[in-house]
Write a protein that holds these residues in place. Structure first.
Motif, PDB file in Angstrom:
ATOM      1  N   VAL B  52       0.859  -1.176  -0.126  1.00 20.63           N
ATOM      2  CA  VAL B  52       0.032  -0.201  -0.071  1.00 20.63           C
ATOM      3  C   VAL B  52       0.766   1.301   0.112  1.00 20.63           C
ATOM      4  O   VAL B  52       0.514   2.186  -0.890  1.00 20.63           O
ATOM      5  CB  VAL B  52      -0.928   0.076   1.361  1.00 20.63           C
ATOM      6  N   ALA B  53       1.868   1.318   0.857  1.00 22.98           N
ATOM      7  CA  ALA B  53       2.788   2.356   0.944  1.00 22.98           C
ATOM      8  C   ALA B  53       3.597   2.592  -0.396  1.00 22.98           C
ATOM      9  O   ALA B  53       3.817   3.823  -0.475  1.00 22.98           O
ATOM     10  CB  ALA B  53       3.699   2.135   1.971  1.00 22.98           C
ATOM     11  N   LEU B  54       3.872   1.684  -1.080  1.00 20.55           N
ATOM     12  CA  LEU B  54       4.688   1.889  -2.284  1.00 20.55           C
ATOM     13  C   LEU B  54       3.715   2.288  -3.609  1.00 20.55           C
ATOM     14  O   LEU B  54       4.081   3.041  -4.455  1.00 20.55           O
ATOM     15  CB  LEU B  54       5.511   0.547  -2.583  1.00 20.55           C
ATOM     16  N   LEU B  55       2.770   1.196  -3.635  1.00 22.35           N
ATOM     17  CA  LEU B  55       1.758   1.516  -4.838  1.00 22.35           C
ATOM     18  C   LEU B  55       0.926   2.930  -4.672  1.00 22.35           C
ATOM     19  O   LEU B  55       0.763   3.498  -5.734  1.00 22.35           O
ATOM     20  CB  LEU B  55       0.610   0.335  -5.046  1.00 22.35           C
ATOM     21  N   GLY B  56       0.427   3.105  -3.622  1.00 19.12           N
ATOM     22  CA  GLY B  56      -0.461   4.374  -3.415  1.00 19.12           C
ATOM     23  C   GLY B  56       0.229   5.692  -3.724  1.00 19.12           C
ATOM     24  O   GLY B  56      -0.368   6.102  -4.756  1.00 19.12           O
ATOM     25  N   PRO B  57       1.422   6.080  -3.282  1.00 15.52           N
ATOM     26  CA  PRO B  57       1.914   7.241  -3.699  1.00 15.52           C
ATOM     27  C   PRO B  57       2.332   7.277  -5.113  1.00 15.52           C
ATOM     28  O   PRO B  57       2.031   8.006  -5.806  1.00 15.52           O
ATOM     29  CB  PRO B  57       3.213   7.540  -2.928  1.00 15.52           C
ATOM     30  N   ALA B  58       2.597   5.908  -5.648  1.00 23.82           N
ATOM     31  CA  ALA B  58       3.096   5.905  -7.171  1.00 23.82           C
ATOM     32  C   ALA B  58       2.023   6.128  -7.957  1.00 23.82           C
ATOM     33  O   ALA B  58       2.231   6.956  -9.048  1.00 23.82           O
ATOM     34  CB  ALA B  58       3.554   4.426  -7.434  1.00 23.82           C
ATOM     35  N   LEU B  59       0.802   5.742  -7.762  1.00 21.32           N
ATOM     36  CA  LEU B  59      -0.422   5.716  -8.462  1.00 21.32           C
ATOM     37  C   LEU B  59      -0.789   7.328  -8.477  1.00 21.32           C
ATOM     38  O   LEU B  59      -1.310   7.908  -9.520  1.00 21.32           O
ATOM     39  CB  LEU B  59      -1.870   5.167  -8.002  1.00 21.32           C
ATOM     40  N   THR B  60      -0.762   8.248  -7.498  1.00 21.10           N
ATOM     41  CA  THR B  60      -1.047   9.728  -7.413  1.00 21.10           C
ATOM     42  C   THR B  60      -0.183  10.280  -8.403  1.00 21.10           C
ATOM     43  O   THR B  60      -0.286  11.571  -8.348  1.00 21.10           O
ATOM     44  CB  THR B  60      -1.004  10.270  -5.755  1.00 21.10           C
ATOM     45  N   LEU B  61       0.942   9.841  -8.567  1.00 18.58           N
ATOM     46  CA  LEU B  61       1.928  10.710  -9.392  1.00 18.58           C
ATOM     47  C   LEU B  61       1.440  10.682 -11.038  1.00 18.58           C
ATOM     48  O   LEU B  61       1.730  11.563 -11.716  1.00 18.58           O
ATOM     49  CB  LEU B  61       3.203  10.015  -9.715  1.00 18.58           C
ATOM     50  N   LEU B  62       0.504   9.911 -11.255  1.00 12.41           N
ATOM     51  CA  LEU B  62      -0.193   9.952 -12.401  1.00 12.41           C
ATOM     52  C   LEU B  62      -1.111  11.068 -12.849  1.00 12.41           C
ATOM     53  O   LEU B  62      -1.579  11.736 -11.929  1.00 12.41           O
ATOM     54  CB  LEU B  62      -1.034   8.719 -12.875  1.00 12.41           C
ATOM     55  N   PRO B  63      -1.219  11.580 -14.108  1.00 12.64           N
ATOM     56  CA  PRO B  63      -1.893  12.482 -14.237  1.00 12.64           C
ATOM     57  C   PRO B  63      -3.386  12.113 -13.860  1.00 12.64           C
ATOM     58  O   PRO B  63      -3.819  10.777 -13.931  1.00 12.64           O
ATOM     59  CB  PRO B  63      -1.786  13.018 -15.842  1.00 12.64           C
ATOM     60  N   LEU B  64      -4.500  13.133 -13.509  1.00 15.21           N
ATOM     61  CA  LEU B  64      -5.806  12.801 -12.969  1.00 15.21           C
ATOM     62  C   LEU B  64      -6.333  11.915 -14.247  1.00 15.21           C
ATOM     63  O   LEU B  64      -7.165  10.792 -13.694  1.00 15.21           O
ATOM     64  CB  LEU B  64      -6.512  14.026 -13.033  1.00 15.21           C
ATOM     65  N   GLU B  65      -6.410  12.275 -15.351  1.00 12.88           N
ATOM     66  CA  GLU B  65      -7.189  11.353 -16.133  1.00 12.88           C
ATOM     67  C   GLU B  65      -6.893   9.920 -16.421  1.00 12.88           C
ATOM     68  O   GLU B  65      -7.461   9.162 -16.321  1.00 12.88           O
ATOM     69  CB  GLU B  65      -7.297  12.060 -17.695  1.00 12.88           C
ATOM     70  N   THR B  66      -5.642   9.701 -16.373  1.00 16.42           N
ATOM     71  CA  THR B  66      -4.722   8.527 -16.433  1.00 16.42           C
ATOM     72  C   THR B  66      -4.929   7.800 -15.423  1.00 16.42           C
ATOM     73  O   THR B  66      -5.406   6.502 -15.222  1.00 16.42           O
ATOM     74  CB  THR B  66      -3.148   8.741 -16.757  1.00 16.42           C
ATOM     75  N   LEU B  67      -5.024   8.345 -14.011  1.00 13.40           N
ATOM     76  CA  LEU B  67      -5.332   7.681 -12.814  1.00 13.40           C
ATOM     77  C   LEU B  67      -6.840   7.214 -12.819  1.00 13.40           C
ATOM     78  O   LEU B  67      -7.037   6.010 -12.298  1.00 13.40           O
ATOM     79  CB  LEU B  67      -5.069   8.858 -11.773  1.00 13.40           C
TER      80      LEU B  67
END
Lengths: 53, 270
Positions: B52-67
């Motif tokens: 959770v700690a690694l994947l969570g912040p990694a996902l938030t780095l994506l642009p909003l639409e891609t996320l």
């Protein structure tokens, strides 16, 4: 992640892709992905259900 | 409203998976003692927290639409599988989870050989008991970790998603300690059906938003989509019930049973 029926995962990607293409073509596409996903889920469960068991 | 549904989805998903993990953990502890089982549980929770700690912040780095597309696709993939399995269990195509029966089977399977010194095994590190509890908690918890990560990222509220999952985890753990038996009275299939509906609803909403679809009525449509999939599930259950009642020609029956058996055999964990 993919689970028992890989077609559902492929279908989910396909449904979003079709909705995206329709939206960018200027079509009101909000109904597209629910319609495709409902059809896919229906096909998946009926396919797994044996008749007259 | 959206927050309430998200909290409910995360907590219910965690509760269902933890009820299944609890059965494995209790069977391992019953046969091999708590010492190594406890270490396995803690190790699995640490690895899940790291995911959770690694994947969570990694996902938030994506642009909003891609996320939104990534989160939507992940939720749809998980949600459709949960919903499919819950629908098939509702009509009896796949047998319902019987935690009591699974516990009895596991106790037999995990039992020490007659020649082993049971007291010694209970107090020293037992790799078998460790692996059982680690695998049980980790595999059952992995789907929950994905749900926490995706919902936390999409809703931009990781603490809330983590808190919902932890609350359910603590609740199941307390119930397990009090009852000291598998939680066989929990309506697992109904909970899975509800979680599946919620995940598919949010997956549809966020995924479509991500690819450029504009929902009429914006957030209100979440309830409409939820209702749509709810009605669809009801209709599908009726269709499947009628289908199982109708006699079938031999070749058709063979094909349907093969499809059903292959899907059942490939899905043993959830």
């Amino acid at each position: 992640m993919i689970g028992d029926d890989w077609r559902l995962a492929v279908g989910a990607a396909g449904a979003l892709a079709v909705a995206g293409v329709a939206a960018h073509a200027g079509v009101s596409a909000w109904w597209v992905s629910p319609a495709i996903l409902a059809t896919l889920l229906g096909l998946s469960v009926t396919r797994a259900t044996p008749r007259g068991s | 409203m959206r927050t309430v549904i998200l909290v409910a989805a995360t907590a219910l998903a965690c509760a269902v998976e933890m009820v299944e993990a609890l059965t494995i953990v209790l069977a391992a502890a019953f046969t091999r003692g708590w010492h190594s089982v406890r270490i396995g549980i803690v190790a699995a929770l640490v690895v899940l927290a790291a995911v959770v700690a690694l994947l969570g912040p990694a996902l938030t780095l994506l642009p909003l639409e891609t996320l939104r597309v990534v989160v939507g696709f992940l939720l749809l993939t998980l949600g459709l599988q949960w919903l499919r399995k819950a629908l098939l269990r509702t009509v009896g195509v796949i047998p319902l989870h019987d935690e009591e029966k699974i516990f009895e089977r596991d106790v037999k399977e995990f039992a020490l050989p007659a020649t082993a010194d049971a007291e010694a095994v209970r107090h020293r590190f037992d790799p078998y008991a460790f692996t059982l509890s680690f695998k049980g908690v980790f595999l059952e918890g992995l789907e929950v970790a994905f749900i926490v990560v995706t919902i936390g990222a999409a809703h931009k509220d990781f603490p809330l998603a983590i808190f919902s999952a932890l609350a359910a985890l603590v609740l199941v753990a307390i119930a397990g300690v009090i009852v000291h038996r598998p939680l066989s009275q929990v309506p697992e299939n109904t909970m899975k059906l509800v979680v599946g509906l919620m995940l598919v609803t949010f997956g549809t909403f966020w995924g479509a938003e991500g690819v450029g679809v504009h929902w009429p009525g914006s957030d209100v449509m979440i309830l409409a989509i939820l209702a749509f999939y709810g009605v669809l599930s009801f209709v599908l259950v009726e269709v499947m019930r009628r289908r199982t009642r109708r006699p079938l020609a031999a070749p058709e029956m063979g094909a349907a049973l093969t499809a059903s058996a292959s899907s059942d055999a490939s899905g043993t964990t959830s």
